[in-house]
Scaffold this motif. Structure first.
Motif, PDB file in Angstrom:
ATOM      1  N   GLN A   1       0.819  -1.202   0.000  1.00  0.00           N
ATOM      2  CA  GLN A   1       0.000   0.000   0.000  1.00  0.00           C
ATOM      3  C   GLN A   1       0.859   1.260   0.000  1.00  0.00           C
ATOM      4  O   GLN A   1       0.509   2.253  -0.644  1.00  0.00           O
ATOM      5  CB  GLN A   1      -0.920   0.003   1.225  1.00  0.00           C
ATOM      6  CG  GLN A   1      -2.055  -0.987   1.132  1.00  0.00           C
ATOM      7  CD  GLN A   1      -3.037  -0.814   2.271  1.00  0.00           C
ATOM      8  OE1 GLN A   1      -2.639  -0.541   3.417  1.00  0.00           O
ATOM      9  NE2 GLN A   1      -4.315  -0.973   1.991  1.00  0.00           N
ATOM     10  N   ARG A   2       1.977   1.204   0.709  1.00  0.00           N
ATOM     11  CA  ARG A   2       2.851   2.374   0.698  1.00  0.00           C
ATOM     12  C   ARG A   2       3.398   2.625  -0.704  1.00  0.00           C
ATOM     13  O   ARG A   2       3.492   3.771  -1.153  1.00  0.00           O
ATOM     14  CB  ARG A   2       4.014   2.197   1.681  1.00  0.00           C
ATOM     15  CG  ARG A   2       4.880   3.460   1.779  1.00  0.00           C
ATOM     16  CD  ARG A   2       5.992   3.327   2.802  1.00  0.00           C
ATOM     17  NE  ARG A   2       6.949   2.309   2.430  1.00  0.00           N
ATOM     18  CZ  ARG A   2       7.210   1.224   3.148  1.00  0.00           C
ATOM     19  NH1 ARG A   2       6.580   1.017   4.275  1.00  0.00           N
ATOM     20  NH2 ARG A   2       8.101   0.349   2.739  1.00  0.00           N
ATOM     21  N   GLY A   3       3.738   1.561  -1.414  1.00  0.00           N
ATOM     22  CA  GLY A   3       4.215   1.725  -2.780  1.00  0.00           C
ATOM     23  C   GLY A   3       3.177   2.378  -3.669  1.00  0.00           C
ATOM     24  O   GLY A   3       3.497   3.265  -4.483  1.00  0.00           O
ATOM     25  N   THR A   4       1.918   1.977  -3.508  1.00  0.00           N
ATOM     26  CA  THR A   4       0.838   2.601  -4.283  1.00  0.00           C
ATOM     27  C   THR A   4       0.676   4.066  -3.902  1.00  0.00           C
ATOM     28  O   THR A   4       0.519   4.938  -4.771  1.00  0.00           O
ATOM     29  CB  THR A   4      -0.485   1.847  -4.049  1.00  0.00           C
ATOM     30  OG1 THR A   4      -0.323   0.486  -4.444  1.00  0.00           O
ATOM     31  CG2 THR A   4      -1.615   2.474  -4.839  1.00  0.00           C
ATOM     32  N   ALA A   5       0.720   4.350  -2.604  1.00  0.00           N
ATOM     33  CA  ALA A   5       0.561   5.730  -2.142  1.00  0.00           C
ATOM     34  C   ALA A   5       1.697   6.614  -2.656  1.00  0.00           C
ATOM     35  O   ALA A   5       1.459   7.755  -3.105  1.00  0.00           O
ATOM     36  CB  ALA A   5       0.515   5.763  -0.610  1.00  0.00           C
ATOM     37  N   VAL A   6       2.920   6.120  -2.609  1.00  0.00           N
ATOM     38  CA  VAL A   6       4.056   6.898  -3.092  1.00  0.00           C
ATOM     39  C   VAL A   6       3.949   7.117  -4.604  1.00  0.00           C
ATOM     40  O   VAL A   6       4.289   8.185  -5.116  1.00  0.00           O
ATOM     41  CB  VAL A   6       5.391   6.211  -2.727  1.00  0.00           C
ATOM     42  CG1 VAL A   6       6.562   6.890  -3.437  1.00  0.00           C
ATOM     43  CG2 VAL A   6       5.611   6.237  -1.221  1.00  0.00           C
ATOM     44  N   SER A   7       3.450   6.113  -5.326  1.00  0.00           N
ATOM     45  CA  SER A   7       3.302   6.273  -6.771  1.00  0.00           C
ATOM     46  C   SER A   7       2.275   7.358  -7.105  1.00  0.00           C
ATOM     47  O   SER A   7       2.467   8.144  -8.036  1.00  0.00           O
ATOM     48  CB  SER A   7       2.906   4.940  -7.415  1.00  0.00           C
ATOM     49  OG  SER A   7       1.587   4.568  -7.063  1.00  0.00           O
ATOM     50  N   ILE A   8       1.198   7.421  -6.330  1.00  0.00           N
ATOM     51  CA  ILE A   8       0.205   8.479  -6.538  1.00  0.00           C
ATOM     52  C   ILE A   8       0.818   9.839  -6.206  1.00  0.00           C
ATOM     53  O   ILE A   8       0.596  10.834  -6.905  1.00  0.00           O
ATOM     54  CB  ILE A   8      -1.045   8.206  -5.680  1.00  0.00           C
ATOM     55  CG1 ILE A   8      -1.727   6.910  -6.137  1.00  0.00           C
ATOM     56  CG2 ILE A   8      -2.020   9.371  -5.753  1.00  0.00           C
ATOM     57  CD1 ILE A   8      -2.835   6.440  -5.211  1.00  0.00           C
ATOM     58  N   TRP A   9       1.604   9.882  -5.131  1.00  0.00           N
ATOM     59  CA  TRP A   9       2.309  11.115  -4.756  1.00  0.00           C
ATOM     60  C   TRP A   9       3.232  11.578  -5.890  1.00  0.00           C
ATOM     61  O   TRP A   9       3.262  12.764  -6.242  1.00  0.00           O
ATOM     62  CB  TRP A   9       3.097  10.855  -3.476  1.00  0.00           C
ATOM     63  CG  TRP A   9       3.934  11.984  -2.965  1.00  0.00           C
ATOM     64  CD1 TRP A   9       3.547  12.986  -2.131  1.00  0.00           C
ATOM     65  CD2 TRP A   9       5.319  12.221  -3.256  1.00  0.00           C
ATOM     66  NE1 TRP A   9       4.603  13.832  -1.883  1.00  0.00           N
ATOM     67  CE2 TRP A   9       5.694  13.384  -2.560  1.00  0.00           C
ATOM     68  CE3 TRP A   9       6.265  11.562  -4.040  1.00  0.00           C
ATOM     69  CZ2 TRP A   9       6.983  13.895  -2.608  1.00  0.00           C
ATOM     70  CZ3 TRP A   9       7.560  12.069  -4.099  1.00  0.00           C
ATOM     71  CH2 TRP A   9       7.915  13.231  -3.389  1.00  0.00           C
ATOM     72  N   SER A  10       3.967  10.655  -6.483  1.00  0.00           N
ATOM     73  CA  SER A  10       4.881  11.005  -7.574  1.00  0.00           C
ATOM     74  C   SER A  10       4.121  11.541  -8.784  1.00  0.00           C
ATOM     75  O   SER A  10       4.555  12.510  -9.422  1.00  0.00           O
ATOM     76  CB  SER A  10       5.698   9.770  -7.994  1.00  0.00           C
ATOM     77  OG  SER A  10       6.496   9.311  -6.932  1.00  0.00           O
ATOM     78  N   ALA A  11       2.997  10.899  -9.108  1.00  0.00           N
ATOM     79  CA  ALA A  11       2.199  11.361 -10.242  1.00  0.00           C
ATOM     80  C   ALA A  11       1.667  12.771  -9.994  1.00  0.00           C
ATOM     81  O   ALA A  11       1.634  13.611 -10.913  1.00  0.00           O
ATOM     82  CB  ALA A  11       1.050  10.387 -10.501  1.00  0.00           C
ATOM     83  N   ALA A  12       1.257  13.066  -8.752  1.00  0.00           N
ATOM     84  CA  ALA A  12       0.765  14.402  -8.416  1.00  0.00           C
ATOM     85  C   ALA A  12       1.877  15.438  -8.538  1.00  0.00           C
ATOM     86  O   ALA A  12       1.650  16.566  -8.996  1.00  0.00           O
ATOM     87  CB  ALA A  12       0.187  14.413  -7.005  1.00  0.00           C
TER      88      ALA A  12
END
Length: 542
Positions: free
Chosen positions: A137-148
């Motif tokens: 889940q952290r990997g998914t959250a960080v990926s969304i952060w990077s896209a933003a």
């Protein structure tokens, strides 16, 4: 307690991520939001050429220079506290910038925005490390952060252009205020507090040293990108590098350093920082070429060019979560290498762009390299915060983002210089002989200069100058994309060498983020009773 904090995140945590993304999106947008506002600001505030440069650059300089300081400060005083303080300052500075009555006031307001932005950026990523304890889940959250983060830079010019069609130039700053108010309201409710419970004194001299080291290097690189390796720019970089050595030596002597040198003993930490820097250099270095291509080669207006450049984002937006999903199944080193390879394919395909190339071809392969690099950035970000101990997540995040700023500046300087060299060489003997000497000099320096010169020429001569300049520009862009493609292939190999087999938690922490590592606790959990309260809060978070 350990069992509780290892549980997967629920709805509340994902809403909390949305709150953090508000800060991330707006800080990255403010890097590019002034692109269309400059003519309006120039007409109303009448800044000198030097003041205009500072209006543009002071935000990025303060942001880059203070990231390390603010990341370390958040680890000590509490990441949520620093985030909310930064949000209040960011909102107030946005109002001051919007209603600036002079160039000097706007410069000061932009400087405060940069300081506030530096408090927000490392705090957002560090809090993601604390909120999402499950590795996947952290990997998914960080990926969304990077896209933003990437999306904010792309969205800034578009939003700026739309606002300026209906409102005055200050509106590009006022869009920050509602989001900061929302962050101040929801942050205390949704975001947990975290700080290192046994941190030492904050070393003010280290903070001054870090700023004094980063600013001259970034400034020197940007000046080199604009004007070439002039003595002042080179001296600035040398001074910055010397101060950086002094900073590192001081950190090794301190009992509680601002940047813990032991972070680099964690497997994959230094490698992820390097790979992120390389990827950001390629992404930022090519962005300026695409902008010039759309405006000066295809003749689009700035707003039209910004809208077309958003199209690849539809593909790029899904790249980071997809990469995170693959990284849960195979060694992330191979997924990072695949991202670099995808970027290489996009760059190499761009080497075939010429005057008659369809726009869809350019946008398609722009999406290729952008998607590959966003995937690389998100996986490296997750790796950096994943291998760092929780009590150092703020410092680790600051190092990551400082490296991104440095990589972007290097990309503009190195790739920009290569493109300029090819352009000027191509223009040297190709301009028509009837062109006045001064006009030939201006047209021979940049494509924008050639477009400006053409406005004052006869139609036939203007067409010749524009055709020659556009061909020379495309030659330069083709060489730059070829260099970038080769760099991406080398980075793909380097990724396998540097981070293959690295598991989150190698070297520090527990690898799951389940419990803060030794020397750090939830800020509220400093007594047995408080720890029980924290456990109940963690349970209610689900």
């Amino acid at each position: 307690m350990a069992e509780t904090v290892r549980a997967k995140a629920g709805k509340r945590e994902w809403i909390a991520l949305g709150v953090l993304l508000l800060a991330c999106l707006l800080v990255s947008m403010d890097v590019s939001v002034l692109y269309f506002a400059v003519p309006f600001i120039s007409r109303e505030l009448e800044p000198t050429s030097l003041q205009q440069l500072w209006i543009f650059d002071i935000y990025g300089f303060m942001l880059a220079g203070l990231l390390i300081t603010m990341g370390s400060l958040g680890d000590r005083i509490g990441r949520r506290r620093l985030l909310l303080s930064g949000a209040a300052a960011f909102g107030a500075a946005s109002i001051a910038a919007a209603y600036s009555g002079s160039a000097e006031m706007l410069i000061v307001s932009r400087a405060v925005l940069g300081v506030a932005g530096a408090t927000l950026m490392p705090s957002t990523l560090a809090l993601i490390r604390n909120i999402f304890r499950d590795e996947g889940q952290r990997g998914t959250a960080v990926s969304i952060w990077s896209a933003a983060l990437v999306g904010g830079v792309a969205l800034g010019p578009v939003l700026s252009g739309l606002l300026l069609e209906r409102f005055w130039w200050g509106s590009v700053f006022l869009i920050n205020v509602p989001a900061m108010v929302l962050l101040l309201v929801l942050g205390p409710i949704l975001l947990p507090e975290f700080r290192a419970s046994r941190s030492g004194r904050f070393d003010l001299f280290s903070a001054v040293l870090s700023l004094a080291a980063v600013l001259p290097v970034i400034y020197g690189i940007k000046e080199t990108a604009k004007y070439g390796p002039e003595p002042g720019a080179v001296l600035s970089m040398v001074v910055g590098l010397i101060l950086a050595v002094v900073f590192v030596r001081r950190q090794r002597r301190l009992t509680d350093p601002m940047i813990d040198p032991t972070l680099f003993r964690a497997r994959g930490f230094g490698g992820a920082l390097l790979l992120n820097l390389v990827g950001m250099a390629a992404m930022v270095g090519l962005a300026i070429f695409l902008t010039q291509y759309l405006q000066s080669v295809l003749g689009m207006s700035p707003l039209e060019a910004a809208l077309w450049s958003l199209l690849p984002s539809l593909v790029v937006g899904g790249a980071a979560p997809t990469a995170a999903a693959f990284a849960r199944r195979v060694d992330r080193a191979y997924v990072i290498a695949a991202g670099f390879t995808l970027a290489a394919v996009g760059f190499i395909a761009m080497t075939f762009v010429e005057m008659g190339t369809p726009l869809w071809y350019v946008l398609l392969f722009n999406a290729f390299y952008s998607a590959g690099l966003v995937a690389v950035s998100s996986l490296n970000s997750d790796l950096v915060v994943g291998v760092a101990p929780p009590e150092r997540a703020g410092s680790a995040s600051a190092l990551l983002e400082s490296g991104s700023e440095l990589g972007g500046a290097l990309g503009m300087a190195v790739l920009g210089s290569i493109g300029t060299a090819v352009y000027t060489r191509g223009m040297a003997d190709a301009l028509p002989s009837g062109l006045p000497e001064r006009a030939a000099d201006v047209a021979g320096e940049t494509l924008a200069g050639a477009v400006a010169v053409a406005d004052g020429l006869s139609p036939a001569l203007a067409e010749t100058v524009l055709h020659t300049a556009r061909e020379a520009f495309l030659d330069g862009m083709n060489v730059v994309t070829a260099v970038a493609g080769g760099l991406m292939l080398a980075a793909a190999v380097l990724a396998v060498v540097l981070v293959r087999g690295v598991r989150l938690g190698d070297g520090h922490g527990d690898g799951t983020g389940g419990e803060p590592s030794e020397g750090a606790e939830w800020a509220e959990a400093e007594s047995p009773a408080a720890r029980r309260t924290a456990a109940r809060r963690a349970e209610s978070f689900q």
